[in-house]
Design an enzyme around this catalytic site. Structure first.
Site, PDB file in Angstrom:
ATOM      1  N   LYS A 191      48.930 -47.247 -14.450  1.00  0.00           N
ATOM      2  CA  LYS A 191      50.354 -47.523 -14.655  1.00  0.00           C
ATOM      3  C   LYS A 191      50.437 -48.893 -15.302  1.00  0.00           C
ATOM      4  O   LYS A 191      49.834 -49.861 -14.811  1.00  0.00           O
ATOM      5  CB  LYS A 191      51.025 -47.527 -13.283  1.00  0.00           C
ATOM      6  CG  LYS A 191      52.433 -48.012 -13.216  1.00  0.00           C
ATOM      7  CD  LYS A 191      52.935 -47.758 -11.797  1.00  0.00           C
ATOM      8  CE  LYS A 191      54.350 -48.186 -11.597  1.00  0.00           C
ATOM      9  NZ  LYS A 191      54.472 -49.593 -11.212  1.00  0.00           N
TER      10      LYS A 191
HETATM   11  P1  FBP Z   1      60.170 -50.727 -11.625  1.00  0.00           P
HETATM   12  O1  FBP Z   1      60.387 -49.386 -12.323  1.00  0.00           O
HETATM   13  O2  FBP Z   1      61.354 -51.151 -10.863  1.00  0.00           O
HETATM   14  O3  FBP Z   1      59.645 -51.752 -12.595  1.00  0.00           O
HETATM   15  O4  FBP Z   1      59.044 -50.454 -10.532  1.00  0.00           O
HETATM   16  C1  FBP Z   1      57.690 -50.369 -10.852  1.00  0.00           C
HETATM   17  C2  FBP Z   1      56.926 -51.498 -10.220  1.00  0.00           C
HETATM   18  O5  FBP Z   1      55.554 -51.451 -10.567  1.00  0.00           O
HETATM   19  C3  FBP Z   1      57.019 -51.563  -8.725  1.00  0.00           C
HETATM   20  O6  FBP Z   1      56.136 -50.687  -8.134  1.00  0.00           O
HETATM   21  C4  FBP Z   1      56.728 -52.999  -8.461  1.00  0.00           C
HETATM   22  O7  FBP Z   1      57.262 -53.447  -7.291  1.00  0.00           O
HETATM   23  C5  FBP Z   1      57.383 -53.643  -9.615  1.00  0.00           C
HETATM   24  O8  FBP Z   1      57.413 -52.732 -10.666  1.00  0.00           O
HETATM   25  C6  FBP Z   1      56.617 -54.846 -10.105  1.00  0.00           C
HETATM   26  O9  FBP Z   1      57.480 -55.587 -10.866  1.00  0.00           O
HETATM   27  P2  FBP Z   1      57.079 -56.968 -11.516  1.00  0.00           P
HETATM   28  O10 FBP Z   1      56.768 -56.613 -12.926  1.00  0.00           O
HETATM   29  O11 FBP Z   1      58.336 -57.774 -11.393  1.00  0.00           O
HETATM   30  O12 FBP Z   1      55.919 -57.529 -10.772  1.00  0.00           O
END
Ligand code: FBP
Length: 281
Positions: A191
């Site tokens: 991811k």
């Molecule tokens: P989002 O779709 O809200 O971006 O969520 C995906 C994610 O990977 C979450 O699992 C995680 O908490 C967040 O994004 C991490 O975000 P950041 O880029 O702020 O660290």
């Protein structure tokens, strides 16, 4: 790895992906990773049962959560949907110098007991604490693979060296490197960030050499069609779908957007067409 383990990994991976090899997964680890303020806009979604019911109704393919959320609301996740349990995180309360490190907050055995179909962990490639996260990922992956569980890597390059050399963490050379490092470190699913174009994201997918690459949703897009366009681009580039948090739970009624995303991901519908079909336009 013997035949039992590899069969287990393949079977469990299939619980996320439809026959087309793509998936839409709901992410909910933000109360921990960003803090409860992420839910302020639609505070009712701080209760995982409420939002999970909504995403299930809309037809999501899988969910990604921390172990505690599975304990709170795991029985809302339909048994025919994939359950990904993430074992690393950090809080936003940490000093800035420690923000580039994710720590282990749960164990593979617990995730297995909670009914996980896949185990996830983040690596901030390029971080000054990359070494600790690599080791953590290796330990989690080795044990999970031993038990026949697929491992998902949130391959998020970030850190001062990246900013200095490439200007931003979404530069495709950086994202591509992270995806490659994830694949080479044994991930079964990756991811990562959107790189801004189909052409560049195709390179990320190619660098992962067959390991499915899913988009990390990112901050909420005010216009849902903009977000559908990004996900359409991911699919065009050969990506395997998206893992989406804020774009879902920061909407009071996320069902039309989820359904439109499913149209884009699984039917290849154009963003505007999918948005119209679900009443978003
Ligand atoms: P989002 O779709 O809200 O971006 O969520 C995906 C994610 O990977 C979450 O699992 C995680 O908490 C967040 O994004 C991490 O975000 P950041 O880029 O702020 O660290």
């Amino acid at each position: 790895m013997d035949a039992y383990q590899s069969v287990g990994i393949r079977r469990r991976l299939k619980r996320f992906f439809r026959r087309d090899g793509r998936a839409l997964i709901f992410a909910m680890d933000h109360g921990f990773e960003h803090g409860p303020t992420d839910f302020e806009e639609h505070w009712e979604h701080i209760n995982p049962r409420i939002i999970i019911r909504k995403v299930m109704r809309a037809g999501i393919d899988g969910v990604m959560m921390l172990p505690g959320i599975v304990r709170m609301a795991g029985d809302e996740v339909r048994p025919d949907r994939g359950l990904m349990i993430k074992l690393t995180s950090k809080t936003n309360l940490r000093p800035k110098s420690e923000q580039l490190l994710q720590s282990q907050l749960g164990f593979v055995e617990d995730a297995v007991k909670l009914g996980a179909d896949a185990i996830a962990a983040t690596v901030y490639w390029g971080s000054p604490q990359e070494d600790a996260m690599m080791r953590q990922f290796a330990e989690i992956a080795s044990y999970a693979h031993d038990l026949g569980f697929p491992v998902v890597q949130f391959a998020y390059p970030r850190g001062p060296y990246i900013n200095e050399k490439y200007g931003k963490k979404e530069d495709y050379r950086v994202v591509m490197y992270g995806a490659r490092a994830a694949a080479e470190s044994g991930a079964d699913m990756i991811k990562t960030y959107w790189t801004g174009s189909v052409e560049t994201f195709s390179k990320v997918v190619e660098a992962a050499a067959g390991v499915p690459v899913l988009l990390s949703g990112g901050a909420k897009a005010e216009n849902p069609v903009d977000f559908l366009r990004v996900v359409y681009g991911v699919v065009e580039a050969g990506g395997a779908g998206a893992v989406v948090g804020r774009n879902i739970f920061q909407r009071e009624n996320p069902e039309p957007l989820i359904k439109a995303l499913l149209r884009v991901i699984h039917r290849g519908e154009e963003p505007e067409e999918a948005a119209k079909a679900e009443g978003l336009l």
